[in-house]
Design a protein around this motif. Structure first.
Motif, PDB file in Angstrom:
ATOM      1  N   ASP A  12      35.715  49.315  42.410  1.00  0.00           N
ATOM      2  CA  ASP A  12      36.965  48.538  42.436  1.00  0.00           C
ATOM      3  C   ASP A  12      36.657  47.071  42.707  1.00  0.00           C
ATOM      4  OD1 ASP A  12      39.131  50.182  41.825  1.00  0.00           O
ATOM      5  OD2 ASP A  12      39.423  50.811  43.898  1.00  0.00           O
ATOM      6  N   SER A  13      35.879  46.839  43.740  1.00  0.00           N
ATOM      7  CA  SER A  13      35.525  45.480  44.127  1.00  0.00           C
ATOM      8  C   SER A  13      34.733  44.782  43.023  1.00  0.00           C
ATOM      9  CB  SER A  13      34.712  45.516  45.429  1.00  0.00           C
ATOM     10  OG  SER A  13      34.271  44.230  45.758  1.00  0.00           O
ATOM     11  N   TYR A  14      33.765  45.483  42.458  1.00  0.00           N
ATOM     12  CA  TYR A  14      32.933  44.923  41.397  1.00  0.00           C
ATOM     13  C   TYR A  14      33.790  44.548  40.186  1.00  0.00           C
ATOM     14  CZ  TYR A  14      29.663  44.755  37.513  1.00  0.00           C
ATOM     15  OH  TYR A  14      28.962  44.375  36.403  1.00  0.00           O
ATOM     16  N   ASP A  16      37.055  44.117  40.042  1.00  0.00           N
ATOM     17  CA  ASP A  16      38.001  43.046  40.382  1.00  0.00           C
ATOM     18  C   ASP A  16      37.324  41.685  40.233  1.00  0.00           C
ATOM     19  OD1 ASP A  16      40.152  44.698  40.888  1.00  0.00           O
ATOM     20  OD2 ASP A  16      39.841  44.740  43.067  1.00  0.00           O
ATOM     21  N   ASP A  17      36.092  41.576  40.731  1.00  0.00           N
ATOM     22  CA  ASP A  17      35.353  40.321  40.635  1.00  0.00           C
ATOM     23  C   ASP A  17      35.067  39.944  39.184  1.00  0.00           C
ATOM     24  OD1 ASP A  17      35.327  40.147  43.387  1.00  0.00           O
ATOM     25  OD2 ASP A  17      33.231  40.755  43.612  1.00  0.00           O
ATOM     26  N   PHE A  19      36.329  41.156  36.328  1.00  0.00           N
ATOM     27  CA  PHE A  19      37.514  40.983  35.495  1.00  0.00           C
ATOM     28  C   PHE A  19      38.215  39.670  35.845  1.00  0.00           C
ATOM     29  CE2 PHE A  19      38.696  45.372  33.600  1.00  0.00           C
ATOM     30  CZ  PHE A  19      37.373  45.606  33.260  1.00  0.00           C
ATOM     31  N   GLY A  20      38.148  39.262  37.103  1.00  0.00           N
ATOM     32  CA  GLY A  20      38.720  37.976  37.502  1.00  0.00           C
ATOM     33  C   GLY A  20      38.025  36.822  36.806  1.00  0.00           C
ATOM     34  N   LYS A  23      38.972  36.925  33.081  1.00  0.00           N
ATOM     35  CA  LYS A  23      40.357  36.484  32.881  1.00  0.00           C
ATOM     36  C   LYS A  23      40.472  34.961  32.955  1.00  0.00           C
ATOM     37  CE  LYS A  23      44.889  38.109  34.251  1.00  0.00           C
ATOM     38  NZ  LYS A  23      45.587  39.029  35.132  1.00  0.00           N
ATOM     39  N   LYS A  73      41.835  49.050  35.520  1.00  0.00           N
ATOM     40  CA  LYS A  73      41.581  47.619  35.695  1.00  0.00           C
ATOM     41  C   LYS A  73      41.974  46.835  34.440  1.00  0.00           C
ATOM     42  CE  LYS A  73      40.043  47.876  39.845  1.00  0.00           C
ATOM     43  NZ  LYS A  73      40.846  47.362  40.951  1.00  0.00           N
ATOM     44  N   ASP A  76      45.760  46.561  34.567  1.00  0.00           N
ATOM     45  CA  ASP A  76      46.153  45.620  35.622  1.00  0.00           C
ATOM     46  C   ASP A  76      45.961  44.165  35.209  1.00  0.00           C
ATOM     47  OD1 ASP A  76      46.705  47.799  37.235  1.00  0.00           O
ATOM     48  OD2 ASP A  76      44.931  47.554  38.520  1.00  0.00           O
ATOM     49  N   ASN A  77      44.977  43.908  34.334  1.00  0.00           N
ATOM     50  CA  ASN A  77      44.645  42.541  33.937  1.00  0.00           C
ATOM     51  C   ASN A  77      45.139  42.172  32.534  1.00  0.00           C
ATOM     52  OD1 ASN A  77      42.741  41.225  36.060  1.00  0.00           O
ATOM     53  ND2 ASN A  77      42.134  43.374  35.963  1.00  0.00           N
TER      54      ASN A  77
END
Length: 135
Positions: A12-14, A16-17, A19-20, A23, A73, A76-77
């Motif tokens: 999840d953390s990986y 999120d980073d 994909f952020g 994006k 993910k 979500d993005n």
């Protein structure tokens, strides 16, 4: 073995980073899900000329956690998600060939032929849907 919740927390953390970052750098992003490995099953001498691929149930069992997280993910993005397994696996087996030719160049990558018959039409359609000119 690492418990599921711990694995999920790390991934999840990986994602999120990463994909952020993606994006922030691009407008439209296409995420390609896990690809079934090219596992050749030579379980009978008749199969030497026509090897069987990985059973779909084995691929689903092995890839379901990662695929679920990637789909979540991506949604979500607002990324586009391609379920590559559904492109080459039917209800029984994940194919190694199309039109008598191998889709794979090695264990985990499509050959030029595999890219041409599997990935190119998918990306062409996605790019058309995104109104991007593709030659």
């Amino acid at each position: 073995e690492v418990p599921y919740e711990k694995r999920k927390q790390v991934f999840d953390s990986y994602f999120d980073d990463i994909f952020g970052v993606l994006k922030s750098k691009a407008k439209d992003i296409i995420v390609v899900g896990p690809m079934p490995p090219a596992v050749f099953k030579f379980n009978r001498k008749e199969n030497l000329m026509k090897p069987m691929g990985l059973p779909t149930k084995d691929f689903v069992r092995e890839a379901s956690e990662l695929e679920s997280l990637l789909k979540e993910k991506s949604l979500d993005n607002n990324f586009h998600y391609i379920d590559i397994g559904s492109e080459i696996c039917d209800s029984v087996i994940c194919s190694l060939t199309a039109n008598g030719l191998y889709l794979y160049g090695d264990y985990a990558h499509f050959s030029d032929f595999g890219q041409a018959v599997i990935m190119k039409p998918i990306f062409k359609q996605y790019l058309k849907d995104l109104s991007v000119k593709y030659e």
